[in-house]
Write a protein that holds these residues in place. Structure first.
Motif, PDB file in Angstrom:
ATOM      1  N   CYS A 181      -7.321  14.330   2.075  1.00 25.51           N
ATOM      2  CA  CYS A 181      -6.801  13.414   1.074  1.00 25.51           C
ATOM      3  C   CYS A 181      -6.178  11.859   1.694  1.00 25.51           C
ATOM      4  N   GLY A 182      -6.049  12.342   2.702  1.00 21.39           N
ATOM      5  CA  GLY A 182      -5.254  11.097   3.635  1.00 21.39           C
ATOM      6  C   GLY A 182      -3.892  11.446   3.869  1.00 21.39           C
ATOM      7  N   MET A 183      -3.073  12.509   3.399  1.00 19.24           N
ATOM      8  CA  MET A 183      -1.781  12.902   3.963  1.00 19.24           C
ATOM      9  C   MET A 183      -1.742  13.249   5.548  1.00 19.24           C
ATOM     10  N   TRP A 232      -3.755   6.837   4.690  1.00 15.62           N
ATOM     11  CA  TRP A 232      -2.596   7.495   4.556  1.00 15.62           C
ATOM     12  C   TRP A 232      -1.823   6.765   3.803  1.00 15.62           C
ATOM     13  N   TRP A 285      -3.110   6.964   0.179  1.00 16.06           N
ATOM     14  CA  TRP A 285      -2.742   8.217  -0.153  1.00 16.06           C
ATOM     15  C   TRP A 285      -1.234   8.178  -0.766  1.00 16.06           C
ATOM     16  N   THR A 332      -0.634   8.948  -4.715  1.00 13.63           N
ATOM     17  CA  THR A 332      -0.214   9.980  -5.269  1.00 13.63           C
ATOM     18  C   THR A 332       1.516  10.070  -5.370  1.00 13.63           C
TER      19      THR A 332
END
Ligand code: 9YW
Length: 416
Positions: free
Chosen positions: A65-67, A135, A138, A142
């Motif tokens: 997800c990029g985290m 990142w 993300w 979010t």
């Protein structure tokens, strides 16, 4: 007599596990996110190649997800709690399920700009660039679901300032019922009077169990968290990283990533204005659940100087640091506040990494004298008290873990 720079290099080598560095032996036996990025800045002074590897290793564990997780559990070690079984994030190499301050974009640009031969490291920078950009994307997707321009942390550990007074009010909202019984390990390595309380640990754990029950679906966690706080320090680091990544992306021919990150930085900087407190002469955190600014003049609001805040705000921040007048600057909370606790972790003690980022930001904003005072004070602290995790801002007493990696890394930066 061994010089402090040689001592710093020895500590960085001693805590080096080959492709990542532990913050200190015993207390923190894994790889921590923002520790690693700041550690690379120290490593570059004696082994540039190793510095790049530190950040590359961290990004090998980025989630789809990029985290980028706050801890990577490279090896089994029961000396730390909560370990991989508690997080249960189901990653190939276990990681935690929350993130930490996004200092990688800043670190990458500094490694590149100060490289002995930038052309030689350009391919490594180009490979990291889209990962860091993912990142950042993300974060805004979010953690800023309403498009306010600033992101929220959903767990105090994400801020990197675990038990700051900033979190007391929003953290009270987090329940503790139903958590599994647990045994802390940090208090076996360090003095419990200098660590977060049991009441705080219960809440840290409740949030972890709550997010775990949501299968670590990072798109759902923000809205599901009773703790949502917009921290000026955390956002300043992210906005500085966006601006730095944009510059680097331009240099490396990725104008798409440059435009995206410039837009994040511009929007965020405008939104930072809403966190300014004229009464305190600094920024404050905002509780996103209630919409209220939190009346806690901690170092998070001074760390805001790390991003491109207006020059007059930076000048006021420099005055505020003088006004707090601790023998060693910069206290994580001002002694004038009755909640100040000189030895308890992020409720008073001085941390060198935060000093480094504040000094860097103030110098960029034209506050060279204020920056020089922080640098001199930081080096005095080390010469007089060694390389600790954190320090009493009045007596200089070294606290927490010893032979601490990021403290050593910052010394090499301060001396350069
Ligand atoms: C923990 C490693 C970490 C830092 C944090 C600091 C502390 C304790 O140590 O966290 O259990 O994660 O608060 O900022 O990254 O040095």
């Amino acid at each position: 007599m061994t010089s402090i720079s040689q001592n710093a290099i020895d500590i960085l080598r001693e805590n080096d596990r080959g492709t990542y560095t532990v913050p200190t032996k015993g207390l923190y036996p894994f790889q921590w996110n923002w520790d690693s990025c700041l550690t690379a800045l120290g490593q570059r002074h004696f082994d540039e190649n190793r510095a790049w590897t530190e950040i590359e290793t961290l990004f090998e564990h980025q989630w789809p997800c990029g985290m980028v997780p706050h801890i990577v559990f490279h090896q089994k070690d029961d000396g730390y709690f909560p370990g991989p079984d508690i997080w249960a994030t189901d990653r190939p190499v276990p990681t935690s399920g929350i993130t930490q301050p996004a200092v990688a974009g800043f670190a990458l640009k500094r490694l590149f700009d100060r490289a002995a031969d930038p052309a030689q490291v350009a391919p490594r920078a180009a490979a990291l660039l889209p990962k860091i950009a993912a990142w950042h994307r993300w974060f805004f997707a979010t953690r800023d679901p309403k498009g306010e321009g600033l992101v929220a942390i959903i767990h105090p550990w994400e801020s990197g300032r675990d038990n700051s007074i900033d979190w007391d009010i929003p953290f009270d909202r987090v329940p503790t019922d139903g958590i599994a019984p647990y045994t802390r390990r940090d208090t076996q390595h360090a003095d419990p009077a200098h660590r977060p309380t049991k009441a705080q640990y219960d809440r840290y754990l409740w949030l972890v169990e709550h997010f775990r029950a949501l299968q670590w679906d990072t798109a759902r966690l923000h809205d599901a968290s009773p703790f949502q706080v917009v921290d000026p320090g955390f956002n300043a680091i992210l906005l500085r990283a966006c601006a730095d990544l944009a510059d680097l992306a331009e240099t490396l021919g990725r104008s798409d990533l440059a435009a995206e990150n410039r837009a994040f930085a511009a929007r965020g900087l405008a939104a930072m204005e809403g966190l300014w407190s004229p009464d305190h002469g600094q920024y404050l955190a905002r509780d996103r659940v209630t919409g209220q600014l939190i009346d806690s003049a901690s170092v998070g609001g001074l760390l805001a100087a790390f991003c491109a805040i207006p020059a007059d705000r930076a000048a006021i921040i420099a005055e505020t640091i003088d006004r707090h007048a601790t023998r060693y600057r910069v206290a994580s909370h001002p002694p004038q506040d009755p909640r100040f606790d000189a030895k308890r972790y992020w409720r008073g003690p001085v941390w060198l990494v935060v000093n480094y980022m504040i000094a860097d930001g103030l110098a960029r904003a034209g506050q060279a004298d204020a920056a020089a005072r922080i640098t001199a004070s930081s080096l005095d602290l080390i010469r007089e008290n060694g390389f600790a995790e954190y320090y009493d801002p009045q007596s200089g007493e070294p606290l927490g873990g010893g032979r601490f990696t990021w403290t050593a890394a910052m010394v090499l930066e301060f001396l350069s």
